[in-house]
Structures are given as C-alpha cells and as structure tokens.
Write an enzyme that holds these catalytic residues in place. Structure first.
Site, PDB file in Angstrom:
ATOM      1  N   GLU A 174      -6.836  27.292  63.729  1.00  0.00           N
ATOM      2  CA  GLU A 174      -7.652  28.127  64.627  1.00  0.00           C
ATOM      3  C   GLU A 174      -9.136  27.807  64.525  1.00  0.00           C
ATOM      4  O   GLU A 174      -9.961  28.714  64.393  1.00  0.00           O
ATOM      5  CB  GLU A 174      -7.385  29.615  64.335  1.00  0.00           C
ATOM      6  N   GLU A 290       4.531  28.553  64.803  1.00  0.00           N
ATOM      7  CA  GLU A 290       4.525  29.989  64.469  1.00  0.00           C
ATOM      8  C   GLU A 290       5.189  30.807  65.578  1.00  0.00           C
ATOM      9  O   GLU A 290       4.682  31.859  65.983  1.00  0.00           O
ATOM     10  CB  GLU A 290       3.082  30.487  64.257  1.00  0.00           C
TER      11      GLU A 290
END
Ligand code: XIL
Length: 378
Positions: A174, A290
C-alpha cells in the site's frame, strides 16, 4: 513522480546476482530490442513444456492468525485441508515483530510457517514496508540516515531469518496514495515517505533482493480491480512504479492485487485483463494476495449477500485470468468467524458479515466451489 534509484554500483551487483526466476524481467529488455529474439524465446519456452501436459492448478492459499491457530483445532484443520499456501496474516508486520528496537519476535511466524511447511504447504511474507502498524519507537525516529539504517537492517535480518522458507515477500504494501492524482500525491503519506522520500521503495526492493535472492519480490496494493477513474489511475501508477523500479535495475517479480472486493462495486474485467497483460510484457507476474468480500453495502440476508459475493469474485477471476495466469489466489483468512472486515466495515443492519470462503461453522460458500473450479482449470 520519480522514485530515485539506489547507487548504480549496487544495481550492478544485483544484476549479476539475479536468480534464475528473474530471467523474464531481464530478457524483456533484450526481447524489446529484437523481434526475432522474442520469437525465438517464445518457441524455446514452448519446447520446454511436455506436449499436451494437463494445465497445473493455480494454487489457493489463505492468511492465518497465530492467536486462533493456537487455540482452535477446527481452524487449523481448515487451513491444513483447504490450502496450498498458508501465510502469517499479521505476525511479520513491523509493529508485531519489533515491539522494541532490540527485539525480533520471530516465534509466532516461525511456528505458522514451519507448520505449513510440515504439511507440505508453501508460505510467503507480508510485509516489510507499510504505512500502518509501525511501533512508536520507529515513528519517533526523525533522522533520515537512522531511518534508512533501521529499514535496511529490518529487511536484512527478517529476510535472512526466513530464507528458504518463504517463497515470496510483499516488499512494499500500500505505498500508493488512496487517491493518487486527486488531492493526494502519488504516494501514501507514511513514516517511510516522510523520512526517506520515494526512494524508500527502491531501497526496500534492493535490500530484499540481496537479503533473500531466492524469494520472489512483490509490490502489493488494493483497489486495482474496479471500474472508474480512481481505479484507472491506481492501475496506471502501479505500472509506472514497476517500470521505474525496473529501469533503476531492480527486480520486481510480481504485483499482488489484494482483492478486497466490495460486492456493491463493479469489477472492470477489461481493465484488469489489460493490467495483467501490461505486466506480462514487463516480465512481471500477478497474484491475488488478500481476497475477501466486503458486503457492508449489500442489503438482504445470507443468500443475497453470498450471491453478490459470487458475482464479484467471478468477475474478478475473469479479469485476473484474462490478463495472465495468476501465480496464486490467496484469501485473507478462511472462515467468517475471524476477519478484519466486520471490524473495519460492519454491516449497517447489524447482521454478520460473510467475507470469506467458509462460513462461521466452516461450511464452504457456493462461491468457494466456483473459485476451486476456476483454479483447477489453470
Ligand atoms: C489486517 C488484518 O487482517 C487484521 O487482523 C489486523 O488487525 C489489521 O490488518 N490490507 C492489508 C492487511 O495489507 O495487512 C490488512 O490486514 C487488511 C488490509
């Protein structure tokens, strides 16, 4: 945006010590120089494959949490029975591994990884660089050189500890701004960006490549699959980051699409397929890291929630497989009993969220069967 490279001398060392699985990214440059070379390479690759070999399954995996692993046998059995890849969900995050500067609390992750390997499963590492879950002692560092020393030491010691046991690492997680090109700059405002600037990204990749030359190096991020401008910008910026890292001589083996799928949003299958193809041209793989379904905007009961999940997961896999064959599809947990989704985005009607392949009683959702079938087709 330019992410400054590490010194050329280090890049040169990396280039000469790259492991064989990075050949794809190295040959990309030579292939681009010569169309004939590209054709020969394609022919050569085909010749290595046995004729009419059945396509191998794309491995399915899931992230596991130590607290539940330790106390819940049904949880352990589900991971043992359902997964080819099992990885520590939180145990390798900076703050959990390093509650103080002197400590490396490897034991929980060691136990999870060794358990997976003893079951004949594979594992991977999440993550070295993240904006979240940093300990106070780290965020208190103000000096740039010290922050760099800590990052390099952290990656070297952690990667070295797990060398040979983790097949890949989410080197950075991220690092893109939530809304790049909007009010935010391209990169997320994090401790690492504030102290080291954009160069923390190549620094992390260069250090990881030296610390564990056998691990595949992944850049991991979210919101890369939906339809809309913001998602287009996030896909474009990811490609840009990959190109900049490669141009600076760094090895990027794959992009991890987290795949936290909002079941009220539309997947852009064409854009996702294009993204996968663009990465393939760069010699970079793709995997879902994920996967789960965020259903807080979907009204109705379990049947409606699961049907919306089936559609979003199916569209996601369509786009993913259309771009290039994914290296793995990994869920962020396995059972609705334990998930971050209801904590972060609870349902307004107060009913339980249903984000994962197995329900609270370990019964598979219909969409999990679809996923299995898709992965088996390879
Ligand atoms: C989440 C975990 O699932 C939770 O258990 C933890 O409390 C917070 O972090 N994106 C990521 C993951 O990259 O590391 C996050 O995991 C979920 C969002």
């Amino acid at each position: 945006m330019v992410i400054a490279a590490e010194p050329a001398a280090l890049d040169a060392v990396e280039r000469t010590t790259l492991p064989s699985h990075s050949a794809a990214s190295l040959t990309r440059r030579s292939l681009l120089r010569s169309g004939a070379g590209a054709l020969a390479a394609v022919a050569g690759a085909g010749a290595l494959r046995p004729a009419r070999a059945a396509p191998a399954s794309v491995p399915f995996g899931a992230a596991i949490q130590f607290e539940m692993f330790d106390i819940d046998a049904a949880y352990r059995h589900a991971f043992r029975d359902e997964c080819a890849i099992v990885l520590p969900m939180n145990e390798l995050k900076f703050g959990l591994l390093r509650p103080s500067r002197e400590q490396f609390l490897f034991e929980p992750a060691d136990r999870l990884v060794d358990w997976a390997l003893s079951n004949g499963q594979r594992s991977r590492g999440h993550t070295f660089v993240w904006w979240s879950t940093n300990p106070d002692w780290l965020e208190a560092i103000t000096d740039e050189a010290e922050a760099e020393r800590v990052l390099v030491d952290h990656i070297e010691r952690t990667a070295d500890h797990f060398r040979g046991r983790l097949e890949s690492w989410d080197v950075v997680n991220e690092v893109m701004a939530h809304e790049p090109g909007g009010r935010d700059g391209p990169l997320r405002d994090s401790f690492w960006l504030q102290r080291l600037g954009p160069r923390h990204i190549p620094l992390a990749f260069g250090t990881a490549a030296r610390a564990d030359p056998s691990a595949r190096l992944v850049i991991n991020d979210y919101d890369l699959e939906f339809a809309g401008d913001r998602y287009d910008r996030r896909r474009a910026l990811t490609l840009d980051l990959v190109r900049q890292l490669q141009d600076a001589g760094h090895r990027v083996d794959a992009v991890g699409i987290q795949g936290h799928l909002y079941s009220h949003l539309k997947i852009d299958r064409e854009a996702l397929a294009r993204f996968g193809r663009d990465l393939k041209v760069l010699g970079v793989g793709l995997l879902a890291t994920e996967l789960d379904v965020i259903d807080f905007q979907v009204p109705g009961g379990p049947d409606e929630i699961d049907e919306a999940a089936r559609v979003v997961v199916s569209d996601f896999l369509d786009g993913l497989f259309a771009g290039q064959r994914p290296e793995a599809v990994i869920a962020w947990g396995l059972t609705d009993r334990y998930s971050w989704v209801p904590d972060a985005m609870p349902r307004a009607d107060g009913s339980p969220s249903r984000p994962l392949p197995l329900d609270r009683d370990y019964r598979p959702k219909p969409w999990f069967a679809d996923v299995r079938q898709r992965l088996t087709q390879g």
